[in-house]
Motif scaffolding. Structure first.
Motif, PDB file in Angstrom:
ATOM      1  N   ARG A  53     -13.808 -12.320   2.197  1.00 27.21           N
ATOM      2  CA  ARG A  53     -12.748 -11.647   1.469  1.00 27.21           C
ATOM      3  C   ARG A  53     -11.395 -12.073   2.015  1.00 27.21           C
ATOM      4  N   ILE A  54     -10.496 -12.350   1.094  1.00 28.99           N
ATOM      5  CA  ILE A  54      -9.160 -12.804   1.457  1.00 28.99           C
ATOM      6  C   ILE A  54      -8.123 -11.877   0.824  1.00 28.99           C
ATOM      7  N   LEU A  55      -7.096 -11.537   1.593  1.00 26.20           N
ATOM      8  CA  LEU A  55      -5.979 -10.745   1.094  1.00 26.20           C
ATOM      9  C   LEU A  55      -4.755 -11.643   1.025  1.00 26.20           C
ATOM     10  N   VAL A  56      -4.159 -11.741  -0.163  1.00 24.69           N
ATOM     11  CA  VAL A  56      -2.954 -12.539  -0.375  1.00 24.69           C
ATOM     12  C   VAL A  56      -1.777 -11.575  -0.508  1.00 24.69           C
ATOM     13  N   VAL A  57      -0.809 -11.694   0.402  1.00 25.34           N
ATOM     14  CA  VAL A  57       0.347 -10.799   0.426  1.00 25.34           C
ATOM     15  C   VAL A  57       1.608 -11.617   0.173  1.00 25.34           C
ATOM     16  N   ASP A  58       2.182 -11.428  -0.999  1.00 29.39           N
ATOM     17  CA  ASP A  58       3.415 -12.119  -1.373  1.00 29.39           C
ATOM     18  C   ASP A  58       4.071 -11.296  -2.474  1.00 29.39           C
TER      19      ASP A  58
ATOM     20  N   ILE B 104       4.155  -4.558   1.631  1.00 29.98           N
ATOM     21  CA  ILE B 104       3.504  -4.240   2.898  1.00 29.98           C
ATOM     22  C   ILE B 104       2.726  -2.936   2.835  1.00 29.98           C
ATOM     23  N   VAL B 105       3.237  -1.944   2.152  1.00 29.50           N
ATOM     24  CA  VAL B 105       2.535  -0.656   2.060  1.00 29.50           C
ATOM     25  C   VAL B 105       1.175  -0.841   1.397  1.00 29.50           C
ATOM     26  N   THR B 106       1.160  -1.554   0.276  1.00 29.24           N
ATOM     27  CA  THR B 106      -0.099  -1.822  -0.415  1.00 29.24           C
ATOM     28  C   THR B 106      -1.023  -2.656   0.455  1.00 29.24           C
ATOM     29  N   ALA B 107      -0.473  -3.656   1.120  1.00 30.69           N
ATOM     30  CA  ALA B 107      -1.281  -4.513   1.992  1.00 30.69           C
ATOM     31  C   ALA B 107      -1.917  -3.694   3.116  1.00 30.69           C
ATOM     32  N   MET B 108      -1.153  -2.845   3.758  1.00 31.62           N
ATOM     33  CA  MET B 108      -1.692  -2.039   4.859  1.00 31.62           C
ATOM     34  C   MET B 108      -2.765  -1.082   4.354  1.00 31.62           C
ATOM     35  N   ASP B 109      -2.542  -0.485   3.194  1.00 35.90           N
ATOM     36  CA  ASP B 109      -3.568   0.392   2.608  1.00 35.90           C
ATOM     37  C   ASP B 109      -4.870  -0.369   2.400  1.00 35.90           C
ATOM     38  N   LYS B 110      -4.788  -1.560   1.855  1.00 36.58           N
ATOM     39  CA  LYS B 110      -5.984  -2.369   1.597  1.00 36.58           C
ATOM     40  C   LYS B 110      -6.673  -2.747   2.905  1.00 36.58           C
ATOM     41  N   ILE B 111      -5.893  -3.088   3.915  1.00 38.02           N
ATOM     42  CA  ILE B 111      -6.450  -3.474   5.214  1.00 38.02           C
ATOM     43  C   ILE B 111      -7.148  -2.289   5.874  1.00 38.02           C
ATOM     44  N   GLN B 112      -6.596  -1.104   5.711  1.00 40.04           N
ATOM     45  CA  GLN B 112      -7.203   0.071   6.316  1.00 40.04           C
ATOM     46  C   GLN B 112      -8.439   0.539   5.559  1.00 40.04           C
ATOM     47  N   GLN B 113      -8.556   0.153   4.292  1.00 37.26           N
ATOM     48  CA  GLN B 113      -9.697   0.563   3.481  1.00 37.26           C
ATOM     49  C   GLN B 113     -10.827  -0.454   3.470  1.00 37.26           C
TER      50      GLN B 113
ATOM     51  N   ASN C 278       8.854 -13.576   3.885  1.00 39.50           N
ATOM     52  CA  ASN C 278      10.038 -12.998   3.251  1.00 39.50           C
ATOM     53  C   ASN C 278       9.597 -12.066   2.126  1.00 39.50           C
ATOM     54  N   LEU C 279       9.264 -10.847   2.500  1.00 36.20           N
ATOM     55  CA  LEU C 279       8.828  -9.855   1.519  1.00 36.20           C
ATOM     56  C   LEU C 279       9.976  -8.912   1.212  1.00 36.20           C
ATOM     57  N   GLN C 280      10.033  -8.475  -0.016  1.00 40.58           N
ATOM     58  CA  GLN C 280      11.131  -7.610  -0.442  1.00 40.58           C
ATOM     59  C   GLN C 280      11.184  -6.345   0.419  1.00 40.58           C
ATOM     60  N   GLY C 281      12.270  -6.208   1.160  1.00 44.88           N
ATOM     61  CA  GLY C 281      12.488  -5.015   1.959  1.00 44.88           C
ATOM     62  C   GLY C 281      11.733  -4.982   3.276  1.00 44.88           C
ATOM     63  N   TYR C 282      11.024  -6.044   3.624  1.00 45.64           N
ATOM     64  CA  TYR C 282      10.242  -6.018   4.859  1.00 45.64           C
ATOM     65  C   TYR C 282       9.975  -7.447   5.322  1.00 45.64           C
ATOM     66  N   SER C 283       9.940  -7.618   6.598  1.00 44.56           N
ATOM     67  CA  SER C 283       9.660  -8.931   7.167  1.00 44.56           C
ATOM     68  C   SER C 283       8.158  -9.089   7.395  1.00 44.56           C
TER      69      SER C 283
ATOM     70  N   ASP D 277       7.413  -8.830  11.031  1.00 45.06           N
ATOM     71  CA  ASP D 277       7.250  -7.455  11.512  1.00 45.06           C
ATOM     72  C   ASP D 277       5.881  -6.902  11.126  1.00 45.06           C
ATOM     73  N   PHE D 278       5.398  -7.261   9.936  1.00 42.99           N
ATOM     74  CA  PHE D 278       4.086  -6.818   9.496  1.00 42.99           C
ATOM     75  C   PHE D 278       2.995  -7.423  10.381  1.00 42.99           C
ATOM     76  N   LEU D 279       3.128  -8.688  10.707  1.00 41.57           N
ATOM     77  CA  LEU D 279       2.172  -9.341  11.601  1.00 41.57           C
ATOM     78  C   LEU D 279       2.179  -8.648  12.961  1.00 41.57           C
ATOM     79  N   ARG D 280       3.350  -8.343  13.459  1.00 43.65           N
ATOM     80  CA  ARG D 280       3.488  -7.632  14.737  1.00 43.65           C
ATOM     81  C   ARG D 280       2.796  -6.270  14.652  1.00 43.65           C
ATOM     82  N   GLU D 281       2.999  -5.566  13.547  1.00 43.34           N
ATOM     83  CA  GLU D 281       2.381  -4.249  13.351  1.00 43.34           C
ATOM     84  C   GLU D 281       0.854  -4.357  13.320  1.00 43.34           C
ATOM     85  N   LEU D 282       0.339  -5.367  12.644  1.00 42.63           N
ATOM     86  CA  LEU D 282      -1.110  -5.570  12.606  1.00 42.63           C
ATOM     87  C   LEU D 282      -1.657  -5.728  14.020  1.00 42.63           C
TER      88      LEU D 282
END
Length: 122
Positions: free
Chosen positions: A1-6, A34-43, A54-59, A62-67
């Motif tokens: 399974r692959i998650l594409v975040v863009d 990022i919110v949708t991505a994190m929800d999917k990762i947690q589920q 370069n995601l709208q409103g979020y780096s 930073d998301f990689l760091r959070e993961l």
């Protein structure tokens, strides 16, 4: 399974088309933020995350760091419009599995995904 975040639908579609047609991936999810991505990762569990920086409103950085702070070690391939000289080392230092620039030839992206799959499942 692959998650594409863009946040760009056209780019997500192009990446997914490549995954499905060239790599015969049949299990993927997509997220535009990022919110949708994190929800999917947690589920669910993913074998690979393909992440824009370069995601709208979020780096994406930073998301990689959070993961990593949440001990989510899913291999993450960065696909960014920024030249590798700008952020590649920062991403690798945070545990990214690879970094490629957007608008790269499809065969380069395909080869990188194959490399990551082979290293995860030798």
């Amino acid at each position: 399974r692959i998650l594409v975040v863009d946040d760009n639908q056209g780019i997500r579609t192009a990446i997914i088309r490549l995954l499905v047609c060239d790599l015969l991936v049949n299990s993927y999810e997509e997220a535009s933020d990022i919110v949708t991505a994190m929800d999917k990762i947690q589920q669910s569990t993913f074998d690979l995350i393909i992440l824009d920086l370069n995601l709208q409103g979020y780096s994406g950085l930073d998301f990689l760091r959070e993961l990593r702070q949440k001990n989510i070690a899913t291999p993450t391939l960065i696909v960014s419009m920024y030249p590798a000289s700008t952020y590649k080392q920062d991403c690798l230092d945070l545990g990214a599995a690879g970094y490629i620039e957007k608008h790269v030839a499809a065969d380069v992206l395909s080869a990188e995904v194959r490399r990551l799959a082979e290293s995860a499942y030798p």
